[in-house]
Motif scaffolding. Structure first.
Motif, mmCIF file in Angstrom:
data_model
loop_
_atom_site.group_PDB
_atom_site.id
_atom_site.type_symbol
_atom_site.label_atom_id
_atom_site.label_comp_id
_atom_site.label_asym_id
_atom_site.label_seq_id
_atom_site.Cartn_x
_atom_site.Cartn_y
_atom_site.Cartn_z
ATOM 1 N N UNK A 24 -27.355 29.479 -45.396
ATOM 2 C CA UNK A 24 -28.440 30.448 -45.475
ATOM 3 C C UNK A 24 -28.664 31.146 -44.147
ATOM 4 N N UNK A 25 -27.947 30.726 -43.117
ATOM 5 C CA UNK A 25 -28.165 31.280 -41.781
ATOM 6 C C UNK A 25 -26.934 32.038 -41.304
ATOM 7 N N UNK A 26 -25.782 31.381 -41.326
ATOM 8 C CA UNK A 26 -24.575 31.998 -40.790
ATOM 9 C C UNK A 26 -23.984 33.008 -41.767
ATOM 10 N N UNK A 27 -23.437 34.062 -41.213
ATOM 11 C CA UNK A 27 -22.750 35.053 -42.026
ATOM 12 C C UNK A 27 -21.418 34.466 -42.488
ATOM 13 N N UNK A 28 -21.056 34.623 -43.762
ATOM 14 C CA UNK A 28 -19.787 34.065 -44.240
ATOM 15 C C UNK A 28 -18.608 34.583 -43.421
ATOM 16 N N UNK A 29 -17.613 33.742 -43.200
ATOM 17 C CA UNK A 29 -16.460 34.116 -42.392
ATOM 18 C C UNK A 29 -15.784 35.360 -42.937
ATOM 19 N N UNK A 30 -15.733 35.500 -44.270
ATOM 20 C CA UNK A 30 -15.037 36.651 -44.850
ATOM 21 C C UNK A 30 -15.745 37.972 -44.564
ATOM 22 N N UNK A 31 -16.962 37.919 -44.005
ATOM 23 C CA UNK A 31 -17.664 39.144 -43.629
ATOM 24 C C UNK A 31 -17.620 39.395 -42.132
ATOM 25 N N UNK A 32 -17.002 38.511 -41.372
ATOM 26 C CA UNK A 32 -16.908 38.726 -39.938
ATOM 27 C C UNK A 32 -16.043 39.956 -39.672
ATOM 28 N N UNK A 33 -16.451 40.734 -38.684
ATOM 29 C CA UNK A 33 -15.707 41.941 -38.353
ATOM 30 C C UNK A 33 -14.280 41.599 -37.942
ATOM 31 N N UNK A 34 -13.322 42.310 -38.534
ATOM 32 C CA UNK A 34 -11.925 42.120 -38.167
ATOM 33 C C UNK A 34 -11.191 41.110 -39.011
ATOM 34 N N UNK A 35 -11.910 40.340 -39.844
ATOM 35 C CA UNK A 35 -11.236 39.328 -40.659
ATOM 36 C C UNK A 35 -11.169 39.712 -42.122
ATOM 37 N N UNK A 36 -11.763 40.849 -42.469
ATOM 38 C CA UNK A 36 -11.781 41.259 -43.872
ATOM 39 C C UNK A 36 -11.473 42.739 -43.964
ATOM 40 N N UNK A 37 -10.594 43.123 -44.850
ATOM 41 C CA UNK A 37 -10.239 44.521 -45.030
ATOM 42 C C UNK A 37 -10.833 45.033 -46.338
ATOM 43 N N UNK A 38 -11.455 46.201 -46.278
ATOM 44 C CA UNK A 38 -12.110 46.763 -47.452
ATOM 45 C C UNK A 38 -11.123 46.934 -48.596
ATOM 46 N N UNK A 39 -11.514 46.550 -49.812
ATOM 47 C CA UNK A 39 -10.632 46.768 -50.965
ATOM 48 C C UNK A 39 -10.410 48.245 -51.249
ATOM 49 N N UNK A 40 -11.330 49.119 -50.798
ATOM 50 C CA UNK A 40 -11.124 50.558 -50.957
ATOM 51 C C UNK A 40 -9.957 51.013 -50.094
ATOM 52 N N UNK A 41 -9.987 50.634 -48.819
ATOM 53 C CA UNK A 41 -8.892 50.990 -47.909
ATOM 54 C C UNK A 41 -7.561 50.466 -48.443
ATOM 55 N N UNK A 42 -7.575 49.228 -48.902
ATOM 56 C CA UNK A 42 -6.353 48.621 -49.441
ATOM 57 C C UNK A 42 -5.850 49.379 -50.665
ATOM 58 N N UNK A 43 -6.763 49.738 -51.572
ATOM 59 C CA UNK A 43 -6.374 50.446 -52.795
ATOM 60 C C UNK A 43 -5.785 51.816 -52.482
#
Length: 407
Positions: A24-43
């Motif tokens: 409930x406090x930490x931001x999920x790792x998959x939302x950390x900047x640089x570790x997740x690529x937008x599915x729009x960009x990928x598509x």
């Protein structure tokens, strides 16, 4: 008329609880900047790579020049912000708007996909053309974009020359309250791509277009007239500069000389252009990174949250390869203070491709962004934006050039 192609976006997660229900406090790792690529960009990039089939290394170049309609290249993509939590968080800025830098990156990817689609012969016996971004005409944000409302981005080829392709893009979003839904277009941009032979690197001819609807014909005529005017201006530009700039340069430099020579006596409402320079970053996507640097420069200069308005014409002067070492420099080029309730801050960002081992640095791109400020209440209560003045003739020429371009 060919049906518009909608690029599918593979959904990620719809709820934050699907990411990490225990945190409930930490931001999920998959939302950390640089570790997740937008599915729009990928598509967008997957759609582009799927248009041209694999071809043999010795395949000949495309030879037959067909004529296509604008509707054959029309493509769109939808940002399902209302349902996709991860996508929404990827594009959310600190003020619950859409991150414009990421949107610029997507616009370029969509324009490239449309260009590839227009030029493809879908034949494995020929090698496809190499298409690169040559320039971007004014990008204008007509109204704020909300990250909690679905957004769509679409475009098509509007005009072609011998080896150049003009593409018009629109970003649309209905207001959250559904009022004035007919006026959904929020952002417009025009890209120009040029075609090169993928083997020789030489200029290559592209398919022509045959406009069908009245709107398509109007856009083609506007682009044709613009191209002719641009060619005429190239010959006139040098003479105009020589005949008209002398007095304007002198007037623009007058206050800058006072700041340089007698800073204690200069007005406190002005600042030298060189004193607004800000920051360096390395690598990344050009427009995305340039916008974010321009945004931070405007924020640091004004002391208020900037509000993006538009991007001036951008020329891509030199190709930037993956792995190139990039150096970005930004400054406040000039301010426009005629309207105290909407002061305009014009930011210049210059990208250099630097090769330390060769001791070389070449300008790759220059970008010019226009911002205002969001907190009008502060301005109404006496806060003011300082005027930016040049200290050198070279700085004065840069200012006049972009003032004229903006007009």
């Amino acid at each position: 008329m060919t049906e518009e192609k909608v690029i599918p976006v593979v959904s990620t997660l719809s709820s934050p609880f699907e990411v990490d229900a225990s945190s409930l406090i930490k931001k999920p790792i998959c939302l950390w900047q640089g570790t997740y690529h937008s599915p729009v960009t990928k598509a967008l990039w997957e759609a582009r790579s799927s248009i041209n089939p694999a071809y043999a290394n010795n395949a000949p170049a495309q030879r037959e020049l067909l004529t296509k309609t604008p509707s054959e290249s029309r493509t769109s993509i939808v940002y399902n912000f209302s349902m996709d939590f991860i996508l929404r968080e990827e594009y959310r800025d600190p003020w619950n708007g859409v991150r414009i830098g990421k949107l610029l990156e997507d616009l370029d990817a969509l324009a490239g996909t449309i260009a590839v689609k227009h030029c493809s012969d879908k034949c494995i016996l020929t090698r496809p053309l190499l298409l690169v971004t040559a320039s971007v005409d004014k990008m204008v944000l007509r109204k704020p974009l909300h990250v909690d409302v679905d957004l769509s981005m679409s475009g098509a080829v509007t005009w072609v020359g011998r080896s150049s392709i003009d593409i018009q893009l629109e970003v649309s979003q209905n207001p959250p309250d559904r009022s004035h839904a007919s006026d959904a277009v929020a952002f417009t941009a025009n890209f120009t791509f040029v075609a090169r032979d993928s083997k020789t690197g030489m200029s290559a001819a592209v398919y022509q277009i045959s406009p069908e609807s009245e709107q398509e014909k109007m856009l083609w005529e506007e682009a044709e007239a613009k191209d002719k005017a641009r060619k005429m201006k190239r010959g006139e530009k040098k003479r105009e500069i020589e005949n008209m700039e002398g007095e304007r340069l002198k007037a623009l430099l007058a206050e800058g000389r006072i700041l340089c020579d007698m800073p204690a006596l200069a007005t406190r409402d002005s600042i030298l252009l060189r004193d607004t320079c800000h920051g360096r970053i390395f690598g990344g996507f050009l427009m995305h990174k340039a916008f974010e640097l321009a945004y931070s420069t405007a924020y640091a200069f004004a002391g208020l949250v900037p509000s993006f308005l538009e991007v001036e014409h951008v020329d891509f002067l030199r190709p930037v390869d993956v792995g190139d070492f990039l150096r970005f420099k930004s400054c406040v080029l000039y301010t426009e203070l005629d309207n105290p309730l909407q002061p305009l801050i014009n930011i210049e960002v210059v990208a250099h491709v630097t090769k330390p081992e060769l001791r070389t640095s070449e300008v790759s791109n220059s970008f010019h962004f226009t911002f205002s400020v969001r907190n009008l209440h502060t301005i109404e209560n006496g806060f003011s934006i300082r005027s930016v003045v040049p200290a050198t003739e070279e700085e004065a020429r840069r200012i006049l050039k972009h003032i004229d371009a903006d007009k």
